[in-house]
Design a protein around this motif. Structure first.
Motif, PDB file in Angstrom:
ATOM      1  N   HIS A 208     103.408  28.484  20.856  1.00 44.27           N
ATOM      2  CA  HIS A 208     101.976  28.694  20.863  1.00 44.27           C
ATOM      3  C   HIS A 208     101.150  27.609  21.539  1.00 44.27           C
ATOM      4  O   HIS A 208      99.926  27.741  21.620  1.00 44.27           O
ATOM      5  N   SER A 209     101.759  26.517  22.012  1.00 43.38           N
ATOM      6  CA  SER A 209     100.940  25.433  22.558  1.00 43.38           C
ATOM      7  C   SER A 209     101.803  24.522  23.418  1.00 43.38           C
ATOM      8  O   SER A 209     103.024  24.659  23.448  1.00 43.38           O
ATOM      9  N   PRO A 210     101.193  23.548  24.119  1.00 41.65           N
ATOM     10  CA  PRO A 210     102.007  22.555  24.832  1.00 41.65           C
ATOM     11  C   PRO A 210     102.931  21.808  23.872  1.00 41.65           C
ATOM     12  O   PRO A 210     102.593  21.565  22.715  1.00 41.65           O
ATOM     13  N   GLY A 211     104.105  21.457  24.383  1.00 40.12           N
ATOM     14  CA  GLY A 211     105.087  20.730  23.582  1.00 40.12           C
ATOM     15  C   GLY A 211     106.407  21.468  23.525  1.00 40.12           C
ATOM     16  O   GLY A 211     106.505  22.647  23.870  1.00 40.12           O
ATOM     17  N   THR A 212     107.411  20.775  23.067  1.00 37.01           N
ATOM     18  CA  THR A 212     108.750  21.348  22.953  1.00 37.01           C
ATOM     19  C   THR A 212     108.801  22.366  21.830  1.00 37.01           C
ATOM     20  O   THR A 212     108.134  22.217  20.803  1.00 37.01           O
TER      21      THR A 212
ATOM     22  N   ALA B 130     107.694  13.841  25.744  1.00 36.38           N
ATOM     23  CA  ALA B 130     106.305  14.245  25.533  1.00 36.38           C
ATOM     24  C   ALA B 130     106.074  14.815  24.145  1.00 36.38           C
ATOM     25  O   ALA B 130     104.933  14.942  23.728  1.00 36.38           O
ATOM     26  N   GLY B 131     107.145  15.164  23.414  1.00 36.18           N
ATOM     27  CA  GLY B 131     107.007  15.557  22.031  1.00 36.18           C
ATOM     28  C   GLY B 131     106.919  17.049  21.786  1.00 36.18           C
ATOM     29  O   GLY B 131     106.663  17.841  22.690  1.00 36.18           O
TER      30      GLY B 131
ATOM     31  N   THR C 156     118.873  22.953  22.009  1.00 40.56           N
ATOM     32  CA  THR C 156     119.404  21.988  22.972  1.00 40.56           C
ATOM     33  C   THR C 156     118.364  20.939  23.358  1.00 40.56           C
ATOM     34  O   THR C 156     118.676  19.754  23.479  1.00 40.56           O
ATOM     35  N   ALA C 157     117.112  21.360  23.543  1.00 44.39           N
ATOM     36  CA  ALA C 157     116.079  20.404  23.951  1.00 44.39           C
ATOM     37  C   ALA C 157     115.905  19.304  22.924  1.00 44.39           C
ATOM     38  O   ALA C 157     115.876  18.108  23.258  1.00 44.39           O
ATOM     39  N   ASN C 158     115.786  19.675  21.663  1.00 44.50           N
ATOM     40  CA  ASN C 158     115.585  18.660  20.630  1.00 44.50           C
ATOM     41  C   ASN C 158     116.875  17.905  20.313  1.00 44.50           C
ATOM     42  O   ASN C 158     116.827  16.733  19.910  1.00 44.50           O
ATOM     43  N   SER C 159     118.037  18.537  20.519  1.00 43.46           N
ATOM     44  CA  SER C 159     119.299  17.788  20.429  1.00 43.46           C
ATOM     45  C   SER C 159     119.366  16.732  21.528  1.00 43.46           C
ATOM     46  O   SER C 159     119.885  15.626  21.319  1.00 43.46           O
TER      47      SER C 159
END
Length: 611
Positions: free
Chosen positions: A216-220, A178-179, A226-229
């Motif tokens: 501050h908002s929806p998104g990763t 979802a980005g 770890t999430a972005n890895s």
């Protein structure tokens, strides 16, 4: 041509994994030939499966096209997963466009380590991965599906989804991201305020304002944890549509990438092509490890990647990581290893640039099977919209050499993750964000059994010296192996005051591991009499990433009795995970109770098969 050092590690993994990989491939071949599928369901079973399918009921009933099973980790508390709320509706529409259908097969839990960091709930975090894997298997067990769409991004969620889906590895599968959220305040500013709070120089209101400006908002979350890895590894394993990782939520481009993923899954299912269990093989596991090292990714994947591999019958260990790290240069600096976040990383060329560089240098296996595209080379391009037409542009140059550099001129000649061995056991250390002058620390130990005691000692001024802070009884069997990222600001303050400081623990650090050297995942863990249970305050400890050593000096640990472990944790549901704590494997094998039991059952089954 693949670099011979990469080939040597791959061949070692293939040879080591031969019997378990064979059993796995036999399993999914059997499932493909004789397993539970819609045409084999009884009429009563089948009718239950499409009773609520509304407009898709005739197509599902007639088996007129593939039916995609959606496994979703949606909740609207977790910012990375909040955008998934509307995805099932979209996926169903996109599936109908190509003569397919889709149903939500099931939901799995998704906890936020950012919310639970330093809190009791963090003790559930690692084992939530096993829970997610089992939930995924339950969702897919109905036999109604011809392909798998996994909606998940964050720390334990992607590994858990994959581990569960691999038991249905005869089906094609993709993860649909979802980005990230847009960039908030600078990460260095966030770090500065955290350290000021640790010193008592700003209050809770100032800290909360800083944290709220970052998250501050929806998104990763935008740091390279770890999430972005996870997202990087899924790209290099061919389990995303090329370039899908770091496009913002709720944008036209993101919607078109989701649409493309659904169309791709439908096409793969119609042709019974590229099943998950063949996309994930020894080469793709090595590719994921190489990408992790080249980009300075999360230390958590020293646990998660071995667990994912085991679910596919593949055995990878920390020595493999260590050898690969010596062959793979660090070509990305993303916070906490640099100043920019994943949005800046993507704008500078991101995964597309990294893929092209690593392929060009022979550091990736380019001949792997991919699901998101026809070849790994396609992941060397970034997606864009021209009107409403989705296209990709190859990225071969860095747009910011402070964040991305070519293999020929890297930030570091190695991948910055090292294996440490010695009389204190085996541990891993991430050096990519640590100044080389701090890769070797020798100092007296101060030993603790929980995080709060460390913070209390810091506040009392008891750590104002060169010190190796030891936090034991944080392993998987002791309390579920929580991350100890809450200690980072305090240890950072001590380091900034000029002291030589390090952390040694059988627990984990966050994917946001930073400038303080930390020997983590120490194994065997303290519970059960591991070496850390025999350490005492004042023991002189040497921790060296330069030499690959972790040892206590001048002490024969065998002459000491281990200290008693604290009571098992209670409350916040932790007692429900007692079975996982008491039966799980070591960190190097993935710290999984479920996989440990599965291996035993598989070995017993193999022994019972007549020769």
């Amino acid at each position: 041509m693949t670099d011979p050092r990469i080939m040597a590690v791959t061949e070692r993994i293939i040879e080591r994994s031969r019997p378990t990989r064979r059993r796995y491939l036999d399993l999914i071949a059997q499932e493909a030939d004789h397993g539970l599928r819609r045409p084999r369901l009884s009429c009563g079973n089948f009718a239950h499966g499409f009773a609520a399918a509304e407009g898709d009921k005739p197509a599902i009933k007639a088996i007129s096209g593939p039916n995609i099973g959606i496994v979703t980790a949606y909740n609207d508390m977790l910012s990375a997963h909040q955008p998934y709320g509307r995805y099932p509706e979209q996926i169903k529409i996109f599936a109908r466009e190509v003569g397919a259908t889709a149903q939500v097969a099931g939901g799995v839990p998704a906890m936020c380590d950012g919310v639970t960091q330093g809190q009791d709930g963090m003790d559930l975090s690692l084992f939530s991965r096993d829970n997610i894997a089992m939930g995924t298997a339950i969702a897919l067990s109905h036999g109604m599906f011809d392909a798998i769409a996994m909606l998940g991004i964050c720390d334990k969620i992607v590994p858990g989804l994959l581990i569960g889906a691999l038991r249905f590895g005869h089906l094609p599968a993709l993860l649909i991201p979802a980005g990230p959220m847009p960039t908030g305040i600078a990460n260095k500013e966030k770090q500065r305020v955290r350290q000021l709070f640790a010193e008592g120089k700003v209050g809770r209101d100032e800290l909360l304002a800083s944290e709220s400006a970052s998250y501050h908002s929806p998104g990763t979350c935008t740091f390279y944890g770890t999430a972005n890895s996870n997202q990087m590894m899924m790209e290099l394993m061919g389990l995303h549509v090329p370039g899908a990782a770091f496009i913002h939520p709720n944008t036209p481009l993101r919607t078109q990438l989701t649409r493309h993923a659904v169309h791709r899954l439908a096409a793969l299912a119609k042709g019974s092509q590229r099943p998950l269990g063949h996309v994930i093989d020894e080469r793709s596991i090595v590719n994921a490890a190489v990408g992790l090292l080249a980009t300075g990714g999360s230390t958590n994947h020293q646990i998660h990647l071995p667990a994912i591999a085991r679910a596919a019958g593949i055995v990878i260990d920390w020595e493999d990581f260590d050898t690969l790290s010596g062959a793979v240069p660090l070509i990305a600096r993303v916070y906490p290893n640099g100043s920019g976040d994943v949005n800046g990383f993507h704008e500078a060329g991101g995964i597309a640039f990294v893929t092209n560089e690593l392929l060009g240098a022979g550091l990736l296996h380019g001949d792997v099977l991919t699901a998101g595209g026809d070849s790994l080379a396609e992941h060397g391009a970034t997606p864009m919209l021209e009107g409403e037409v989705l296209s990709w542009k190859s990225i071969t140059t860095s747009g910011d050499d402070t964040m991305l550099r070519p293999v020929a001129a890297p930030f570091m000649v190695d991948g910055g993750m090292r294996l440490l061995n010695g009389n204190l056991g085996r541990a891993v250390i991430k050096t990519s964000a640590v100044d080389p002058s701090r890769w070797t620390i020798e100092a007296e130990a101060r030993v603790f059994s929980d995080q709060q005691s460390v913070l209390a000692a810091f506040q009392a001024g008891e750590l104002e010296r060169d010190v190796i802070v030891v936090v034991r009884f944080q392993g998987p069997r002791a309390n579920g192996m929580p991350e100890l990222h809450k200690l980072t600001p305090a240890l950072g303050v001590l380091q900034d005051r000029g002291f030589r400081v390090a952390l040694l623990t059988d627990g984990r650090m966050s994917g946001a591991s930073g400038k303080v050297p930390a020997a983590i995942h120490c194994s065997p863990e303290a519970l059960g009499g591991g070496p850390l249970a025999r350490l005492r305050d004042g023991d002189r400890v040497r921790m060296s990433a330069d030499d690959g050593v972790i040892e206590v000096i001048g002490v024969d640990l065998a002459t000491r009795e281990p200290v008693a472990a604290p009571p098992y944790p209670m409350g916040t549901g932790r007692e429900l995970f007692a079975l996982m704590r008491t039966t799980c494997d070591t960190a190097e094998r993935g710290a999984s109770a479920m996989l440990a039991a599965m291996d035993v059952e598989s070995a017993i089954g193999a022994a019972m098969v007549p020769v």
